[in-house]
Write a protein that holds these residues in place. Structure first.
Motif, PDB file in Angstrom:
ATOM      1  N   LEU A   1       0.766  -9.633  -7.461  1.00  0.00           N
ATOM      2  CA  LEU A   1      -0.110  -8.940  -8.405  1.00  0.00           C
ATOM      3  C   LEU A   1      -1.530  -8.807  -7.837  1.00  0.00           C
ATOM      4  O   LEU A   1      -2.163  -7.747  -7.964  1.00  0.00           O
ATOM      5  CB  LEU A   1      -0.132  -9.712  -9.737  1.00  0.00           C
ATOM      6  CG  LEU A   1      -0.702  -8.977 -10.936  1.00  0.00           C
ATOM      7  CD1 LEU A   1       0.137  -7.754 -11.280  1.00  0.00           C
ATOM      8  CD2 LEU A   1      -0.775  -9.916 -12.147  1.00  0.00           C
ATOM      9  N   THR A   2      -2.014  -9.866  -7.203  1.00  0.00           N
ATOM     10  CA  THR A   2      -3.366  -9.846  -6.637  1.00  0.00           C
ATOM     11  C   THR A   2      -3.474  -8.779  -5.550  1.00  0.00           C
ATOM     12  O   THR A   2      -4.402  -7.975  -5.539  1.00  0.00           O
ATOM     13  CB  THR A   2      -3.694 -11.240  -6.037  1.00  0.00           C
ATOM     14  OG1 THR A   2      -3.435 -12.211  -7.033  1.00  0.00           O
ATOM     15  CG2 THR A   2      -5.129 -11.328  -5.584  1.00  0.00           C
ATOM     16  N   LEU A   3      -2.509  -8.802  -4.637  1.00  0.00           N
ATOM     17  CA  LEU A   3      -2.555  -7.842  -3.523  1.00  0.00           C
ATOM     18  C   LEU A   3      -2.400  -6.408  -4.016  1.00  0.00           C
ATOM     19  O   LEU A   3      -3.083  -5.496  -3.552  1.00  0.00           O
ATOM     20  CB  LEU A   3      -1.455  -8.154  -2.511  1.00  0.00           C
ATOM     21  CG  LEU A   3      -1.631  -9.392  -1.657  1.00  0.00           C
ATOM     22  CD1 LEU A   3      -0.384  -9.627  -0.824  1.00  0.00           C
ATOM     23  CD2 LEU A   3      -2.834  -9.237  -0.732  1.00  0.00           C
ATOM     24  N   PHE A   4      -1.514  -6.233  -4.962  1.00  0.00           N
ATOM     25  CA  PHE A   4      -1.232  -4.872  -5.425  1.00  0.00           C
ATOM     26  C   PHE A   4      -2.421  -4.310  -6.210  1.00  0.00           C
ATOM     27  O   PHE A   4      -2.769  -3.140  -6.069  1.00  0.00           O
ATOM     28  CB  PHE A   4       0.045  -4.880  -6.271  1.00  0.00           C
ATOM     29  CG  PHE A   4       0.678  -3.525  -6.399  1.00  0.00           C
ATOM     30  CD1 PHE A   4       0.909  -2.734  -5.275  1.00  0.00           C
ATOM     31  CD2 PHE A   4       1.050  -3.018  -7.633  1.00  0.00           C
ATOM     32  CE1 PHE A   4       1.499  -1.480  -5.381  1.00  0.00           C
ATOM     33  CE2 PHE A   4       1.644  -1.772  -7.753  1.00  0.00           C
ATOM     34  CZ  PHE A   4       1.855  -1.004  -6.617  1.00  0.00           C
ATOM     35  N   THR A   5      -3.044  -5.180  -7.019  1.00  0.00           N
ATOM     36  CA  THR A   5      -4.215  -4.735  -7.785  1.00  0.00           C
ATOM     37  C   THR A   5      -5.349  -4.375  -6.831  1.00  0.00           C
ATOM     38  O   THR A   5      -6.009  -3.344  -6.991  1.00  0.00           O
ATOM     39  CB  THR A   5      -4.655  -5.846  -8.760  1.00  0.00           C
ATOM     40  OG1 THR A   5      -3.524  -6.247  -9.528  1.00  0.00           O
ATOM     41  CG2 THR A   5      -5.752  -5.374  -9.689  1.00  0.00           C
TER      42      THR A   5
ATOM     43  N   ALA B   1     -10.643  -1.917   4.479  1.00  0.00           N
ATOM     44  CA  ALA B   1     -10.238  -2.974   3.539  1.00  0.00           C
ATOM     45  C   ALA B   1      -8.767  -2.823   3.164  1.00  0.00           C
ATOM     46  O   ALA B   1      -8.024  -3.813   3.105  1.00  0.00           O
ATOM     47  CB  ALA B   1     -11.119  -2.917   2.301  1.00  0.00           C
ATOM     48  N   LEU B   2      -8.330  -1.582   2.942  1.00  0.00           N
ATOM     49  CA  LEU B   2      -6.929  -1.363   2.555  1.00  0.00           C
ATOM     50  C   LEU B   2      -5.981  -1.762   3.696  1.00  0.00           C
ATOM     51  O   LEU B   2      -4.935  -2.374   3.463  1.00  0.00           O
ATOM     52  CB  LEU B   2      -6.720   0.111   2.178  1.00  0.00           C
ATOM     53  CG  LEU B   2      -5.363   0.453   1.572  1.00  0.00           C
ATOM     54  CD1 LEU B   2      -5.114  -0.334   0.288  1.00  0.00           C
ATOM     55  CD2 LEU B   2      -5.255   1.946   1.278  1.00  0.00           C
TER      56      LEU B   2
ATOM     57  N   VAL C   1      -2.504  -8.419   5.243  1.00  0.00           N
ATOM     58  CA  VAL C   1      -2.423  -9.731   4.580  1.00  0.00           C
ATOM     59  C   VAL C   1      -1.118  -9.825   3.778  1.00  0.00           C
ATOM     60  O   VAL C   1      -0.455 -10.867   3.752  1.00  0.00           O
ATOM     61  CB  VAL C   1      -3.661  -9.958   3.669  1.00  0.00           C
ATOM     62  CG1 VAL C   1      -3.453 -11.150   2.742  1.00  0.00           C
ATOM     63  CG2 VAL C   1      -4.906 -10.171   4.520  1.00  0.00           C
ATOM     64  N   GLY C   2      -0.716  -8.721   3.163  1.00  0.00           N
ATOM     65  CA  GLY C   2       0.530  -8.715   2.397  1.00  0.00           C
ATOM     66  C   GLY C   2       1.759  -8.895   3.270  1.00  0.00           C
ATOM     67  O   GLY C   2       2.747  -9.492   2.855  1.00  0.00           O
TER      68      GLY C   2
ATOM     69  N   ALA D   1       0.813  -1.229   0.000  1.00  0.00           N
ATOM     70  CA  ALA D   1       0.000   0.000   0.000  1.00  0.00           C
ATOM     71  C   ALA D   1       0.847   1.281   0.000  1.00  0.00           C
ATOM     72  O   ALA D   1       0.522   2.230  -0.728  1.00  0.00           O
ATOM     73  CB  ALA D   1      -0.966  -0.017   1.172  1.00  0.00           C
ATOM     74  N   PRO D   2       1.945   1.346   0.788  1.00  0.00           N
ATOM     75  CA  PRO D   2       2.724   2.597   0.784  1.00  0.00           C
ATOM     76  C   PRO D   2       3.209   3.016  -0.603  1.00  0.00           C
ATOM     77  O   PRO D   2       3.360   4.204  -0.874  1.00  0.00           O
ATOM     78  CB  PRO D   2       3.902   2.293   1.720  1.00  0.00           C
ATOM     79  CG  PRO D   2       3.367   1.269   2.651  1.00  0.00           C
ATOM     80  CD  PRO D   2       2.449   0.419   1.819  1.00  0.00           C
TER      81      PRO D   2
END
Lengths: 779, 208
Positions: A445-449, A469-470, A476-477, A323-324
């Motif tokens: 890719l899933t987490l970043f998307t 959610a974020l 989770v990441g 996220a950062p």
């Protein structure tokens, strides 16, 4: 709905609770019966423990220091305290070495006191939980004092507390020091916003606790960056603000004098520091390691046994989640106060970490480029939090620019990771990672998307569901590393006593003597060893053991190993009576007899070992170089004569005592032996020197028949006192002046700090109210 | 009474820059005053594919020393491979690695020497860390007191290339699939962004 209402009503309390509960959820399984948070299973790759469970694969073979050093130290310290002694000295390693003076023992750090209250198997997990929670709370505090939205502060806190640098160093004192990086920044903010005596006391406490946390280099870097922040924040506050900050730092250093003064004393006599003064290797990560900021397991992992990156995983693990990377650009274009500072801090730390900055290798023995990693991680987390704050506090004004930067950041990061992956795929295939590496990429890719989608939703809508959610996706990441890196093992694997160790314990009762076995671990079994490491290493002992090298290794670290000690010219002088080797190793040397042969090792007895204390008739006063030369040439009969250095009443080369009949110089018997007190009964017809083959170190005093007597440095690294003819009671005590002076200074500073912190009439809060921010009234 | 003038942001920035310059100068002085002088040689590395491994070339060339030595002293040059933080291997010059100290050139003087190039093949992947040491002639190069200069440390990336992949078709399929997934992810994010932008335009027609 009700939960959401409660969170909105008490956002700070809810966030603090989250920051405490998350570490409990992650490490709580280590508190279950029969489990322990420890990497002690790495011992099962070596003898004698390997004999108990051949083929056992350790959970993380990179965590050797916690298993060999930090956890044994904590166990030793707790045992000593429960026996009513302050563990100033450790007689079980290096033929005796300072314990308290080594800051990494962190005896005065409050989190470690947990081990005094609860069983040690719980203590390891509880200390880890408290460290992570404290890092999160301190980061949250700093960001909230900066008047960030509670959810934004929570994002920064979660990102830093679960960052790679915290998790991989969690069982080192280094991680404890990381609490004080955000705490120092928060203290500066408090001092800036509410200048006054209590804010000065807060700075002082942050500095002092940071010192006591046990990793001076980490604190020095934290203090340097917090000082730069104070300078940055001095705009508009004037010079008095900087004076108050300087006063707080000085008071903090004085508060920690009890730890600092003995540390400085040990530093002067440390082999590691002496080696690093000559040259400190400019070790840094290569630029291509940057990719592991985004995908922590890009180069595999030590827990999976498939790591193929450079140096080791710990040195390059700086990930702060995903996220950062999307939120940071928002912070940069928002031009909020402080953004430029943290951007510069991130760039500076990044350049240094990845070997693109100036070579600081010779700026003393203190700077290792890898150690700036927390500064990079922290600044990225702060920038991410500020970026999220712009989403939360400016929902009515989403601009095309904000959307554009999120999109650009997303596309750029995906492109970088994909291109890097494509370039390295051939290598990954050859390493047998053809299946796991694509899975890692898809996970990224899933987490970043998902994170990018949530950021875009946050840019468009009111409400805070996207923020929850974020935060969840960010955790989770970060969770895989947090959950897997520090193994939770069966408590039966925590330093078990093997048959060979039982035999050793029996043998030393029958015929006392030191043992030669794996570094440091003798201390756990009531044995006394020489092979050891503590990050500092007593210089004189190292030089006596290895007079021809007098250096630890090429990089100025390492340890005094069993092989060095075995081949050392002072092996017999050290009184090494027992040698524990793997079962397949047969030692055929004169004077060594086999005492035990089992599946977990062989024990040899060294008949030539000298007793711990003995009397010699002859003494010679020589300079250090000459002593080492004679020791190296094996030209000293230690049973007959003692070589003294730093003599006060004789010139070098002088014989200090008349040559007498060497066949009967006298006898010595140890009556009492504890860590900081040795009592010996000695007898000598014509006088001579009582030699005690424990490490010489400032702070040891001697009394002969109740009269204080100078402790001579004997045979370069040991202790001796002069005896007259007749019977003598000799007492050695360890009571270093550095500790006493430090205690006095600390006590004085504590009184001053207490007076500054004493509650007055004016109310003083350390956290601004969240209500205006939640109402959309951003300060 | 003259009101005091608040320091401007520019003045503070100037003060900050001055402080940063002071710190940089101090570091520079410390560097100059380091216990070991800078080496009178430069090191460059080069890599090229070599079958299953990577051919690494290390070049050592003389360069003028920063400080003039009082009495020129001969030294031996060693090229060392650091394997982790503890273990080292010595480049023999004939392309082999030796666990015992072997110099690539002995009796070298600071005043100058012919360029030295040694090369050998390395197997494995990741990074190789090469250190070049100048130690007093016929002394142990692992002992710091024998060093005449600061060693030079270089990192060499060692990795397989796609062209050397035993089954490039399969690699192409995997990277192609991941590329397609990445493209879909990018498309999703861009589409979501555009949809929200048009929704925002519909709800706030005057926004702009």
């Amino acid at each position: 709905m009700r939960l959401a209402r409660i969170i909105r009503a008490h956002p700070d309390a809810a966030s603090a609770l989250t920051l405490i509960v998350l570490p409990i959820l992650v490490f709580g399984r280590a508190l279950m019966p029969g489990k322990v948070l420890s990497s002690a299973d790495v011992l099962f790759t070596m003898y004698p423990w390997r004999g108990l469970a051949p083929g056992l694969r350790p959970g993380n073979d990179l965590l050797t220091d916690p298993a060999h050093l930090f956890q044994p130290w904590l166990i030793y310290a707790v045992n000593e305290v429960w026996q009513g002694r302050i563990p100033l000295w450790n007689p079980h390693v290096f033929a005796g070495s300072p314990f308290f003076a080594n800051p990494q023992s962190a005896l005065l750090f409050p989190l470690n006191w947990v081990a005094l209250i609860v069983p040690i198997t719980w203590a390891f997990a509880l200390i880890a939980i408290l460290k992570v929670a404290a890092i999160g709370l301190a980061t949250y505090w700093f960001l909230r004092v900066r008047a960030l939205h509670p959810f934004a502060a929570l994002m920064g806190a979660i990102s830093f507390m679960w960052s790679g640098v915290v998790i991989v160093w969690l069982q080192w004192t280094y991680a404890a020091t990381l609490i004080f990086l955000p705490m120092l920044f928060a203290s500066v903010e408090c001092l800036r916003i509410r200048p006054g005596r209590r804010a000065i006391a807060l700075v002082a406490l942050s500095v002092a606790l940071g010192v006591l946390a046990g990793y001076p280099q980490g604190l020095a870097l934290a203090l340097a960056s917090a000082s730069a922040w104070a300078l940055w924040r001095a705009h508009g506050a004037g010079v008095p603000f900087l004076w108050r900050f300087a006063a707080g730092v000085a008071l903090g250093v004085s508060l920690a004098a009890i730890q600092l003064l003995p540390f400085i004393e040990y530093t002067r006599l440390s082999a590691v520091l002496a080696a690093r003064e000559a040259w400190m290797p400019p070790l840094s990560a290569s630029f291509r390691s940057v990719i592991s900021l985004l995908v922590p397991y890009y180069y595999g992992s030590p827990t999976g046994g498939d790591y193929w990156g450079e140096w080791n995983f710990n040195e390059t693990a700086v990930s702060v989640g995903l996220a950062p990377w999307l939120l940071m650009p928002l912070a940069l274009i928002a031009r909020r106060p402080g953004v430029l500072f943290f951007a510069l801090m991130a760039i500076g730390a990044g350049l240094q970490l990845y070997g693109l900055g100036p070579e600081l290798a010779n700026a003393g023995s203190f700077v290792i480029n890898f150690r700036v990693a927390p500064l990079l991680a922290f600044s990225l987390c702060v920038l991410g939090a500020i970026g999220m704050d712009t989403l939360l506090t400016e929902p009515d004004r989403p601009s095309l620019r904000q959307r554009a930067v999120v999109r650009i950041a997303f596309v750029a990061v995906v492109a970088v990771v994909f291109l890097s992956f494509t370039a390295d795929y051939a290598t990954m295939r050859r390493l047998g990672l053809a299946a796991v590496s694509p899975v890692r990429y898809v996970w990224f890719l899933t987490l970043f998307t998902t994170s990018a989608a949530l950021c875009l939703i946050g840019l468009s809508r009111r409400g805070s569901a996207w923020a929850f959610a974020l935060l969840g996706v960010q955790f989770v990441g970060l969770a895989p590393l947090a959950l897997s890196y520090n193994p939770v093992i069966d408590a039966r694997l925590l330093y078990p006593t093997t048959p060979a160790l039982v035999r050793l314990q029996q043998e030393v009762v029958e015929a006392p003597g030191r043992v030669l076995m794996a570094p440091n671990l003798a201390m756990l079994y009531g044995l006394e060893g020489v092979a050891a490491y503590d990050g500092m290493t007593p210089r004189h002992l190292d030089e006596a053991i290895r007079p021809e090298t007098s250096a630890l290794n090429l990089l100025g670290s390492g340890y005094v190993g069993e092989i060095s000690v075995f081949w050392s010219p002072v092996r017999d002088l050290l009184g090494i009576r027992y040698i524990l080797v793997p079962p397949e190793v047969a030692v055929d040397r004169p004077g060594l007899s086999l005492r035990y042969h089992g599946a977990d090792g062989r024990i040899y007895r060294n008949e030539a070992a000298l007793p711990r204390a003995f009397v010699v008739a002859e003494a010679r006063c020589l300079d250090t170089a000459e002593v080492l030369k004679r020791i190296r040439a094996r030209a000293v009969d230690f049973r007959r004569e003692v070589l003294l250095t730093d003599c006060v009443d004789a010139t070098p080369g002088d014989a200090r005592s008349p040559r007498t009949d060497a066949s009967s110089p006298g006898t010595a018997r140890i009556e009492r032996y504890s860590a900081d007190h040795v009592r010996i009964s000695a007898e000598s017809d014509r006088g001579g020197y009582l030699v005690l083959t424990d490490s010489w170190f400032p702070g040891w005093t001697a009394n002969v028949d109740g009269r204080e007597t100078r402790v001579e440095r004997a045979d370069h690294a040991f202790r001796a006192v002069k005896l007259g003819p007749g019977h003598h009671d000799v007492e050695f005590r360890y009571a270093p002046t550095s500790v006493r002076l430090g205690l006095a200074l600390s006590a004085l500073a504590a009184i001053v700090t207490g007076a500054l912190a004493w509650p007055g009439t004016a109310s003083w809060t350390i956290l601004p109210s969240a209500a205006p921010i939640l109402r959309g009234e951003h300060p | 009474m003259t009101p005091s003038v608040a320091p401007t942001a520019a003045r503070w920035r100037l003060a900050f820059a001055a402080l940063a310059a002071c710190v940089a100068s101090c570091l520079a002085i410390v560097t100059v005053e380091a216990a070991l002088p800078s080496p009178p040689f430069a090191v460059s590395t080069d890599i090229s594919p070599d079958g299953e491994g990577t051919r690494v070339t290390v070049r050592v060339e003389a360069r003028p020393a920063l400080t003039k030595p009082a009495a020129p002293e001969a030294f031996d040059l060693y090229v060392v491979q650091l394997r982790g933080f503890q273990e080292v291997l010595f480049f023999t010059g004939s392309g082999a690695w030796s666990p015992t100290p072997v110099s690539v050139q002995g009796g070298v003087f600071e005043s100058g020497f012919a360029p030295i190039a040694v090369e050998g093949t390395v197997r494995g992947f990741g990074s190789m860390h090469v250190m070049v040491i100048g130690a007093r002639t016929a002394t142990d190069p692992l002992v710091r007191s024998n060093w005449l200069f600061r060693p030079i440390l270089r990192s060499v990336p060692v990795r397989a290339r796609r062209a050397e992949d035993p089954s490039p078709t399969e690699a192409l399929q995997v990277t192609g699939l991941l590329g397609a997934m990445s493209a879909v992810a990018v498309a999703l994010v861009l589409r979501l962004s555009r949809r929200q932008e048009s929704a925002r335009r519909q709800t706030t027609p005057h926004a702009g």
